[in-house]
Design an enzyme around this catalytic site. Sequence first.
Site, PDB file in Angstrom:
ATOM      1  N   HIS A  86       0.859  -1.187   0.000  1.00 30.50           N
ATOM      2  CA  HIS A  86       0.000   0.000   0.000  1.00 30.50           C
ATOM      3  C   HIS A  86       0.897   1.240   0.000  1.00 30.50           C
ATOM      4  O   HIS A  86       1.952   1.253   0.637  1.00 30.50           O
ATOM      5  CB  HIS A  86      -0.895  -0.024   1.240  1.00 30.50           C
ATOM      6  N   ASP A  88       1.003   4.118   1.494  1.00 30.51           N
ATOM      7  CA  ASP A  88       1.425   4.638   2.794  1.00 30.51           C
ATOM      8  C   ASP A  88       2.362   3.667   3.502  1.00 30.51           C
ATOM      9  O   ASP A  88       3.285   4.080   4.211  1.00 30.51           O
ATOM     10  CB  ASP A  88       0.206   4.915   3.682  1.00 30.51           C
ATOM     11  N   LYS A  89       2.136   2.382   3.314  1.00 25.11           N
ATOM     12  CA  LYS A  89       3.003   1.392   3.952  1.00 25.11           C
ATOM     13  C   LYS A  89       4.361   1.303   3.271  1.00 25.11           C
ATOM     14  O   LYS A  89       5.369   0.990   3.918  1.00 25.11           O
ATOM     15  CB  LYS A  89       2.316   0.020   3.950  1.00 25.11           C
ATOM     16  N   GLU A 114      10.528  11.301   7.357  1.00 22.85           N
ATOM     17  CA  GLU A 114       9.274  11.085   6.638  1.00 22.85           C
ATOM     18  C   GLU A 114       9.574  10.760   5.177  1.00 22.85           C
ATOM     19  O   GLU A 114      10.590  11.189   4.623  1.00 22.85           O
ATOM     20  CB  GLU A 114       8.392  12.343   6.696  1.00 22.85           C
ATOM     21  N   GLU A 127      14.898  14.912  10.195  1.00 23.32           N
ATOM     22  CA  GLU A 127      16.008  15.371  11.026  1.00 23.32           C
ATOM     23  C   GLU A 127      16.659  14.176  11.712  1.00 23.32           C
ATOM     24  O   GLU A 127      15.963  13.278  12.190  1.00 23.32           O
ATOM     25  CB  GLU A 127      15.489  16.347  12.096  1.00 23.32           C
ATOM     26  N   LYS A 238      -5.655  -4.467   0.358  1.00 22.47           N
ATOM     27  CA  LYS A 238      -6.357  -4.027   1.559  1.00 22.47           C
ATOM     28  C   LYS A 238      -7.338  -5.117   1.970  1.00 22.47           C
ATOM     29  O   LYS A 238      -7.848  -5.861   1.122  1.00 22.47           O
ATOM     30  CB  LYS A 238      -7.139  -2.725   1.314  1.00 22.47           C
ATOM     31  N   PHE A 302      -8.090  -3.997 -10.542  1.00 26.88           N
ATOM     32  CA  PHE A 302      -7.089  -3.355  -9.681  1.00 26.88           C
ATOM     33  C   PHE A 302      -5.711  -3.723 -10.224  1.00 26.88           C
ATOM     34  O   PHE A 302      -4.957  -4.464  -9.610  1.00 26.88           O
ATOM     35  CB  PHE A 302      -7.278  -3.825  -8.241  1.00 26.88           C
ATOM     36  N   ASP A 310      -1.828   5.863  -6.162  1.00 28.04           N
ATOM     37  CA  ASP A 310      -2.108   6.861  -5.128  1.00 28.04           C
ATOM     38  C   ASP A 310      -0.804   7.237  -4.453  1.00 28.04           C
ATOM     39  O   ASP A 310       0.006   6.362  -4.144  1.00 28.04           O
ATOM     40  CB  ASP A 310      -3.059   6.302  -4.061  1.00 28.04           C
ATOM     41  N   ALA A 311      -0.638   8.515  -4.176  1.00 25.77           N
ATOM     42  CA  ALA A 311       0.553   8.950  -3.450  1.00 25.77           C
ATOM     43  C   ALA A 311       0.513   8.415  -2.024  1.00 25.77           C
ATOM     44  O   ALA A 311      -0.550   8.241  -1.429  1.00 25.77           O
ATOM     45  CB  ALA A 311       0.642  10.470  -3.439  1.00 25.77           C
ATOM     46  N   ARG A 316       0.322   7.529   7.897  1.00 28.34           N
ATOM     47  CA  ARG A 316      -1.105   7.741   7.626  1.00 28.34           C
ATOM     48  C   ARG A 316      -1.967   6.516   7.932  1.00 28.34           C
ATOM     49  O   ARG A 316      -3.159   6.528   7.643  1.00 28.34           O
ATOM     50  CB  ARG A 316      -1.314   8.155   6.171  1.00 28.34           C
ATOM     51  N   LYS A 317      -1.381   5.477   8.508  1.00 26.89           N
ATOM     52  CA  LYS A 317      -2.164   4.285   8.812  1.00 26.89           C
ATOM     53  C   LYS A 317      -2.016   3.923  10.291  1.00 26.89           C
ATOM     54  O   LYS A 317      -1.717   2.789  10.659  1.00 26.89           O
ATOM     55  CB  LYS A 317      -1.722   3.120   7.907  1.00 26.89           C
ATOM     56  N   LYS A 337      10.722   6.910  13.417  1.00 30.65           N
ATOM     57  CA  LYS A 337      11.129   7.525  14.679  1.00 30.65           C
ATOM     58  C   LYS A 337      11.991   6.574  15.500  1.00 30.65           C
ATOM     59  O   LYS A 337      11.665   5.392  15.622  1.00 30.65           O
ATOM     60  CB  LYS A 337       9.893   7.915  15.488  1.00 30.65           C
ATOM     61  N   LYS A 341      11.585   8.903  20.853  1.00 26.84           N
ATOM     62  CA  LYS A 341      10.278   9.495  20.551  1.00 26.84           C
ATOM     63  C   LYS A 341       9.206   8.655  21.227  1.00 26.84           C
ATOM     64  O   LYS A 341       8.947   7.509  20.850  1.00 26.84           O
ATOM     65  CB  LYS A 341      10.023   9.531  19.047  1.00 26.84           C
ATOM     66  N   ASP A 343       6.088   8.826  21.113  1.00 29.10           N
ATOM     67  CA  ASP A 343       5.001   8.388  20.229  1.00 29.10           C
ATOM     68  C   ASP A 343       5.134   6.900  19.945  1.00 29.10           C
ATOM     69  O   ASP A 343       4.134   6.173  19.885  1.00 29.10           O
ATOM     70  CB  ASP A 343       5.057   9.145  18.895  1.00 29.10           C
TER      71      ASP A 343
END
Length: 457
Positions: A86, A88-89, A114, A127, A238, A302, A310-311, A316-317, A337, A341, A343
Amino acid sequence: MDLILQPPHWEISSRAGEDCARFLQCPLTRRCGVSHEEAARRYNGGIVIMLSHPAPPMARSRQSRKGSSLAKSDYVFTSESVSEGHPDKVCDRISDTIVDTYLAADPYSRIAVETLATTNRVVLAGEVRGPASVTHDMLIDAARRAIREIGYEQTGFHWKHAEIECYVHEQSADIAVGVDAQGNKDEGAGDQGIMFGYAVRETEELMPAPIYYAHNILRSLSEARHAGTAPDLGPDAKSQVSLQYINGKPVRATSVVVSTQHSETVDVAEVREIVRPHVLKHLPEGWMCDEAHFYVNPTGRFVIGGPDGDAGLTGRKIIVDTYGGAAPHGGGAFSGKDPTKVDRSAAYAARYLAKNVVGAGLAERCIIQLAYAIGVAHPLAVYIDTTGTGQVDEDRLSTVLQEMVNLTPRGIREHLGLNKPIYARTSSYGHFGRKPEADGGFSWERLDLVDQLKAAF
């Protein structure tokens, strides 16, 4: 709607004779056991808040767990997963491959990188603070390697031909001074934020069932594609699994959706039969939905997929990465990260603690929230909610867990061994519900606190 004046830390309203309340941290209702209405009468002043709907199941109040109609036990719940191909992945994988590249060179590197991916183009930005031996060329090579391992050799996105730009630069000194240990100051959190951990006795890995089965279906398809037994499938896919719950327990699938990229040489009926055995293999026996609610490539075609279709962007997931919507999320993404971090590292720690609580039989379900401030070592708050399933006092449980595990950023990464190149593998099919690995991967899935917890209670 009737309005009730109330202090800022809790909220309540009623309408048309139907009570509608969401419990937050009201000291009267929580500690003294009085009703929300009585608590409202005792307070004089505050702010007006209107609520027009009940709380979601994962945020139910203690009052709702004692018999309120808000504690719904029969429902259908849905979670989705996406494959490593995918868009984003792909970006998560590249960002985490860069994290691993730095940590392999220096375990104490700082990384926040990123990735953006589109048709035959990848952009890296972020960074870092790490050894000069890790050059831009090395990062670009790492990105190509990640794309190749996923399996992209398509006209619109190819590991060899994609243009990759690198804008990674030195970490801000203002951030570094707050995070670094100095004198008597311990290492601080890399940012402020809240993180949640969750565990529930629905699957063998103590994960919510819908996301667990959605991940397993896609992982199975990916393994078949890499093994060459499903050569007509592409990397992008998906899944979505809807499960019926009766008395709070999952009993069957009401629908299953799988969309997978495929070659020009197969049609939707053939793709359906390629996918079917992977769904049947991973759902419990007898749980498969009826044929009318088994959706495979509902659009019918597909072929164009991945970043060419898709960009993609890193991070985002976040619901796919965690609990599929069955538990709260603090909002911070994991991939790209390093473990300073919170998060990432504190979310891992919260899952670790929640899983051990459920694994020890102290609750059937456990939510843990941690809160941090940038540059501050210790968490500002530790919140535990066993959603009415707990066998022990939650305040006592919070104290015991904090005595067992040091929840500072340094304490977490040392306890779980997080300063290792173990992150690229986490970037798809969930960060949780995985098997702990010999090299330290998925260490937060260990159940090594179970005996101590049992002894403490």
